[in-house]
Design a protein around this motif. Structure first.
Motif, PDB file in Angstrom:
ATOM      1  N   TYR A  77    -102.530  27.685  28.865  1.00 49.62           N
ATOM      2  CA  TYR A  77    -102.582  26.572  27.908  1.00 49.62           C
ATOM      3  C   TYR A  77    -102.073  25.284  28.549  1.00 49.62           C
ATOM      4  N   GLU A  81    -104.224  21.924  29.275  1.00 52.31           N
ATOM      5  CA  GLU A  81    -103.854  20.642  28.668  1.00 52.31           C
ATOM      6  C   GLU A  81    -103.602  19.573  29.727  1.00 52.31           C
ATOM      7  N   GLN A 102    -107.695  16.356  23.419  1.00 52.38           N
ATOM      8  CA  GLN A 102    -108.237  17.709  23.280  1.00 52.38           C
ATOM      9  C   GLN A 102    -107.346  18.610  22.440  1.00 52.38           C
ATOM     10  N   PHE A 103    -106.038  18.342  22.421  1.00 48.91           N
ATOM     11  CA  PHE A 103    -105.088  19.167  21.682  1.00 48.91           C
ATOM     12  C   PHE A 103    -104.144  18.264  20.900  1.00 48.91           C
ATOM     13  N   TRP A 120    -106.443  22.033  17.162  1.00 51.98           N
ATOM     14  CA  TRP A 120    -107.257  22.551  18.262  1.00 51.98           C
ATOM     15  C   TRP A 120    -108.579  21.821  18.252  1.00 51.98           C
TER      16      TRP A 120
END
Length: 193
Positions: A77, A81, A102-103, A120
């Motif tokens: 993750y 990121e 993106q997150f 998400w």
């Protein structure tokens, strides 16, 4: 007849980039919500944690395999990121527009609705889906069907709980959602092997 599906871009390079790359331009880049702004130290902290996890792998023979799996998921993750944040900089520089992040700290989700709806990014989900569908199409389908069913159950339980005046604190909700997501990810890895 309705209008166009998306605002047309006056620059052909912008149009081709948006159509062919998994990016979504910010609709109102000049509006900066103070609620969504992140502290400047957060990204360097994530990079530091990423590097520390990579260093811990040298000692994985001493750790329980489940702990190593959790570290691997965190490492994956954080790496994803960090790479996506680093890729946003050239897009901003070369193309001249801001892209949607993106997150939004998915590990702070208080529900499945919060995770899928606000935390998400769907672009990332689409990329991962297309990569995985060629290797494990049934596992991907089962994964998303299970999430859909669980989200419906969650909404139903919330409605009943709110009518009765029950409410859980974020301190309880966040670990519950993280544990649920980790359990499903581990199940997904076993299904896809």
């Amino acid at each position: 007849m309705g209008g166009p599906l998306a605002l047309s871009h006056p620059n052909i390079v912008h149009f081709i980039s948006i159509a062919s790359l998994p990016i979504t331009p910010k609709q109102n880049p000049s509006i900066n919500n103070n609620n969504t702004s992140k502290p400047k130290w957060l990204l360097p902290l994530k990079a530091l944690i990423f590097a520390m996890i990579a260093r811990v792998y040298e000692y994985n023979a001493y750790w329980h395999p489940h702990f190593v799996l959790v570290l691997y998921c965190c490492h994956l993750y954080l790496g994803l990121e960090l790479v996506l944040v680093l890729l946003a900089t050239p897009v901003r520089t070369l193309l001249g527009f801001e892209i949607e992040p993106q997150f939004n700290e998915p590990y702070l989700s208080t529900s499945l609705q919060d995770f899928w709806g606000h935390r998400w990014n769907l672009t990332v989900t689409r990329i991962i889906f297309y990569v995985l569908q060629y290797t494990t199409p049934y596992a991907v389908t089962c994964f998303f069907v299970l999430h859909g069913v669980c989200t419906v159950v969650e909404v139903s339980v919330k409605k009943v709980a709110l009518r009765r005046g029950w409410r859980l604190h974020r301190v309880v909700l966040i670990p519950l959602v993280v544990a649920f997501m980790v359990a499903l990810r581990i199940g997904y890895f076993f299904l896809s092997c």
